[in-house]
Write an enzyme that holds these catalytic residues in place. Structure first.
Site, PDB file in Angstrom:
ATOM      1  N   LEU A  50      44.390 -22.690 -46.197  1.00 59.56           N
ATOM      2  CA  LEU A  50      45.383 -22.164 -45.266  1.00 59.56           C
ATOM      3  C   LEU A  50      45.539 -23.040 -44.030  1.00 59.56           C
ATOM      4  CD1 LEU A  50      44.365 -18.390 -45.415  1.00 59.56           C
ATOM      5  CD2 LEU A  50      46.015 -19.610 -46.855  1.00 59.56           C
ATOM      6  N   SER A  58      49.284 -27.902 -47.304  1.00 62.49           N
ATOM      7  CA  SER A  58      47.898 -28.107 -47.729  1.00 62.49           C
ATOM      8  C   SER A  58      47.720 -29.517 -48.263  1.00 62.49           C
ATOM      9  CB  SER A  58      47.527 -27.099 -48.813  1.00 62.49           C
ATOM     10  OG  SER A  58      47.775 -25.787 -48.353  1.00 62.49           O
ATOM     11  N   HIS A  72      50.677 -20.905 -42.966  1.00 61.31           N
ATOM     12  CA  HIS A  72      50.229 -19.647 -43.589  1.00 61.31           C
ATOM     13  C   HIS A  72      49.891 -18.608 -42.519  1.00 61.31           C
ATOM     14  CE1 HIS A  72      48.896 -22.647 -46.774  1.00 61.31           C
ATOM     15  NE2 HIS A  72      49.663 -21.829 -47.482  1.00 61.31           N
ATOM     16  N   LEU A  81      53.889 -28.587 -42.025  1.00 61.90           N
ATOM     17  CA  LEU A  81      52.511 -28.325 -42.445  1.00 61.90           C
ATOM     18  C   LEU A  81      52.472 -28.086 -43.949  1.00 61.90           C
ATOM     19  CD1 LEU A  81      50.893 -26.091 -39.687  1.00 61.90           C
ATOM     20  CD2 LEU A  81      51.199 -28.562 -39.792  1.00 61.90           C
ATOM     21  N   LYS A 103      59.487 -23.628 -46.016  1.00 59.26           N
ATOM     22  CA  LYS A 103      59.256 -24.997 -46.465  1.00 59.26           C
ATOM     23  C   LYS A 103      59.536 -25.095 -47.966  1.00 59.26           C
ATOM     24  CE  LYS A 103      55.294 -27.180 -46.978  1.00 59.26           C
ATOM     25  NZ  LYS A 103      55.270 -27.975 -48.225  1.00 59.26           N
ATOM     26  N   ASP A 104      59.170 -24.034 -48.712  1.00 55.01           N
ATOM     27  CA  ASP A 104      59.518 -23.967 -50.126  1.00 55.01           C
ATOM     28  C   ASP A 104      60.795 -23.149 -50.266  1.00 55.01           C
ATOM     29  OD1 ASP A 104      57.174 -25.284 -51.463  1.00 55.01           O
ATOM     30  OD2 ASP A 104      56.125 -23.768 -50.296  1.00 55.01           O
TER      31      ASP A 104
END
Lengths: 291, 291
Positions: free
Chosen positions: A33, A186, A37, A184, A149-150
């Site tokens: 995270l 992962s 997130h 941001l 972002k997605d």
């Protein structure tokens, strides 16, 4: 904060919340995270009685040559962050718990999946549709939170929720960025220091598009060319796609159309590799409003 | 008894039942109810606080050359029967209410759909998967009741519920038959008097199979041959399929296997046309128990 590793444990708690008439906000994630997130977790907690986080690196949404095996994980840090954000339940199932047998059922969304990551990652959104359906049935949320972002993922899940009459609301939340603009992710941990610096071209192109849109007669094709050219200015940028589409239908725009004539929302979305790390980013525009 | 024609009305009532912690039994149908449906309705009412019936002739599960247009309907009689059976809510949506736009999402079950009606009615079970998913999300039942006459449908829905973690129980109920053995079906009204008499060969073959199974060395192939021969004794019987499969996987049996050696449940399933009317029937057997 309760940590559940089995469906049965989770269901027991969900039943209790339902019985107590508490509203449930849900944030499905693949863990590792970051502040993006965290913004979803805080939103879920602020607007619901109970906030549920799931952490599950879903093998079904990775292609055979993708980064499933090296996807970053840090359970301890994730749980600490969840706790800080006021999460009530973390669902942390093993792969065998989610898929005790090979599933024979598929949930497939057509149309919105034919371009962008749907085109460059075959089967990816089938894996997303399957796991999100399962998680929605397990958690039974009132609201589910997804990061923009997605953006294509948000469009796919909204389409699925509408078509299948899921009784919940999808809440899209803004992308969280580093001070220099990098979205941001992962996957950012994979970037070398050099690539990390170069990667800023994605968000720069998206921001500069706001200025380019002010040119009175700029076409969709010309706008896209400018963005591609800017990204190609980073020496290791390997473009998977840069596209300008209608949103949320994700249908293509005629490249000759003048942007000032459009009255609907458009999205510029991109996937760019630096070394073996594939980054995505996007932004929405309302061209006629000059935003 | 409440009759809802919109999803919103239905959802309002469902929310109320959930709030009152009442259990919900659900019977999805295409209407033109007969005693087979009535047995499901009574079961749903007997074992739950609230019983919900849906009546919807789902166009998505009919093929282009099938009988959608002439599928029988009798709303008034259906409502009277539902009332008699103690149904609390009838959901009776129009096609535009269920499908305001062309759905882009599909729910597909593989494996169990590759034979029988899945093979002879392409797309049929996709339509079933879609509408049943929608109805489960709208009604949010604790238990859903399905007749075993559509044994493959039961297998498909059970697979879907398991794979997608739907939080409900599928309750299969026995086929209801006319005194001479013909399985009740809304489509029986299409049969001419002559065909109606001939159609009894389906249930006869299924019943006679119980005796044939007592022959010590009978093989799967021989058992099937006897059934086919009996059905062909009816002069207008036009066999779509007669198959002997494992249940519930619906995987094929080796025709040379001796039935007495099998320790799992098998199904004999058939689809036979008389004129333009296609009838289905089936029976389960536990060969090693000699049943």
């Amino acid at each position: 904060m309760i940590v559940c590793r089995t469906k049965d444990e989770l269901r027991t708690h969900v039943k209790q919340f339902r019985r107590d008439r508490q509203t449930v906000g849900f944030v499905p994630t693949m863990g590792y995270l970051h502040e993006g997130h965290a913004s979803l977790l805080r939103e879920a907690k602020a607007n619901n009685d109970i906030a549920v986080l799931s952490i599950f690196v879903n093998p079904m949404q990775f292609g055979p040559n993708e980064d499933l095996d090296r996807y970053p994980r840090d359970e301890e840090r994730d749980l600490a962050l969840a706790n800080e954000c006021g999460i009530d339940i973390v669902f942390l199932p093993a792969v065998d718990e989610m898929y005790p047998k090979r599933p024979l059922t598929s949930v497939t969304v057509s149309g919105v999946t034919s371009r962008l990551c749907g085109a460059s990652r075959p089967g990816h959104f089938d894996g997303v549709g399957l796991v999100v359906s399962k998680l929605f049935h397990l958690v039974q949320p009132d609201r589910a939170y997804f990061g923009m972002k997605d953006a294509q993922q948000v469009a796919v899940i909204q389409q699925m929720v509408e078509d299948l009459d899921f009784d919940l609301e999808i809440v899209p939340c803004p992308t969280v960025r580093e001070p220099d603009g990098l979205a941001l992710s992962s996957r950012n941990v994979y970037l070398s220091a050099d690539h990390r610096q170069q990667a800023v071209v994605l968000s720069q192109a998206l921001r500069m598009a706001n200025d380019w849109l002010k040119e009175p007669d700029i076409t969709a094709g010309a706008l896209l060319d400018k963005a591609v050219k800017h990204i190609e200015g980073a020496k290791d940028a390997d473009i998977d796609y840069v596209e300008l589409l209608q949103f949320p239908s994700l249908e293509p725009l005629d490249p000759t159309v003048k942007m000032g004539k459009l009255d609907s929302t458009v999205i510029m979305a991109m996937a760019v590799k630096f070394g073996s790390t594939r980054l995505i980013d996007n932004s929405l525009y309302q061209p006629s409003r000059g935003e």
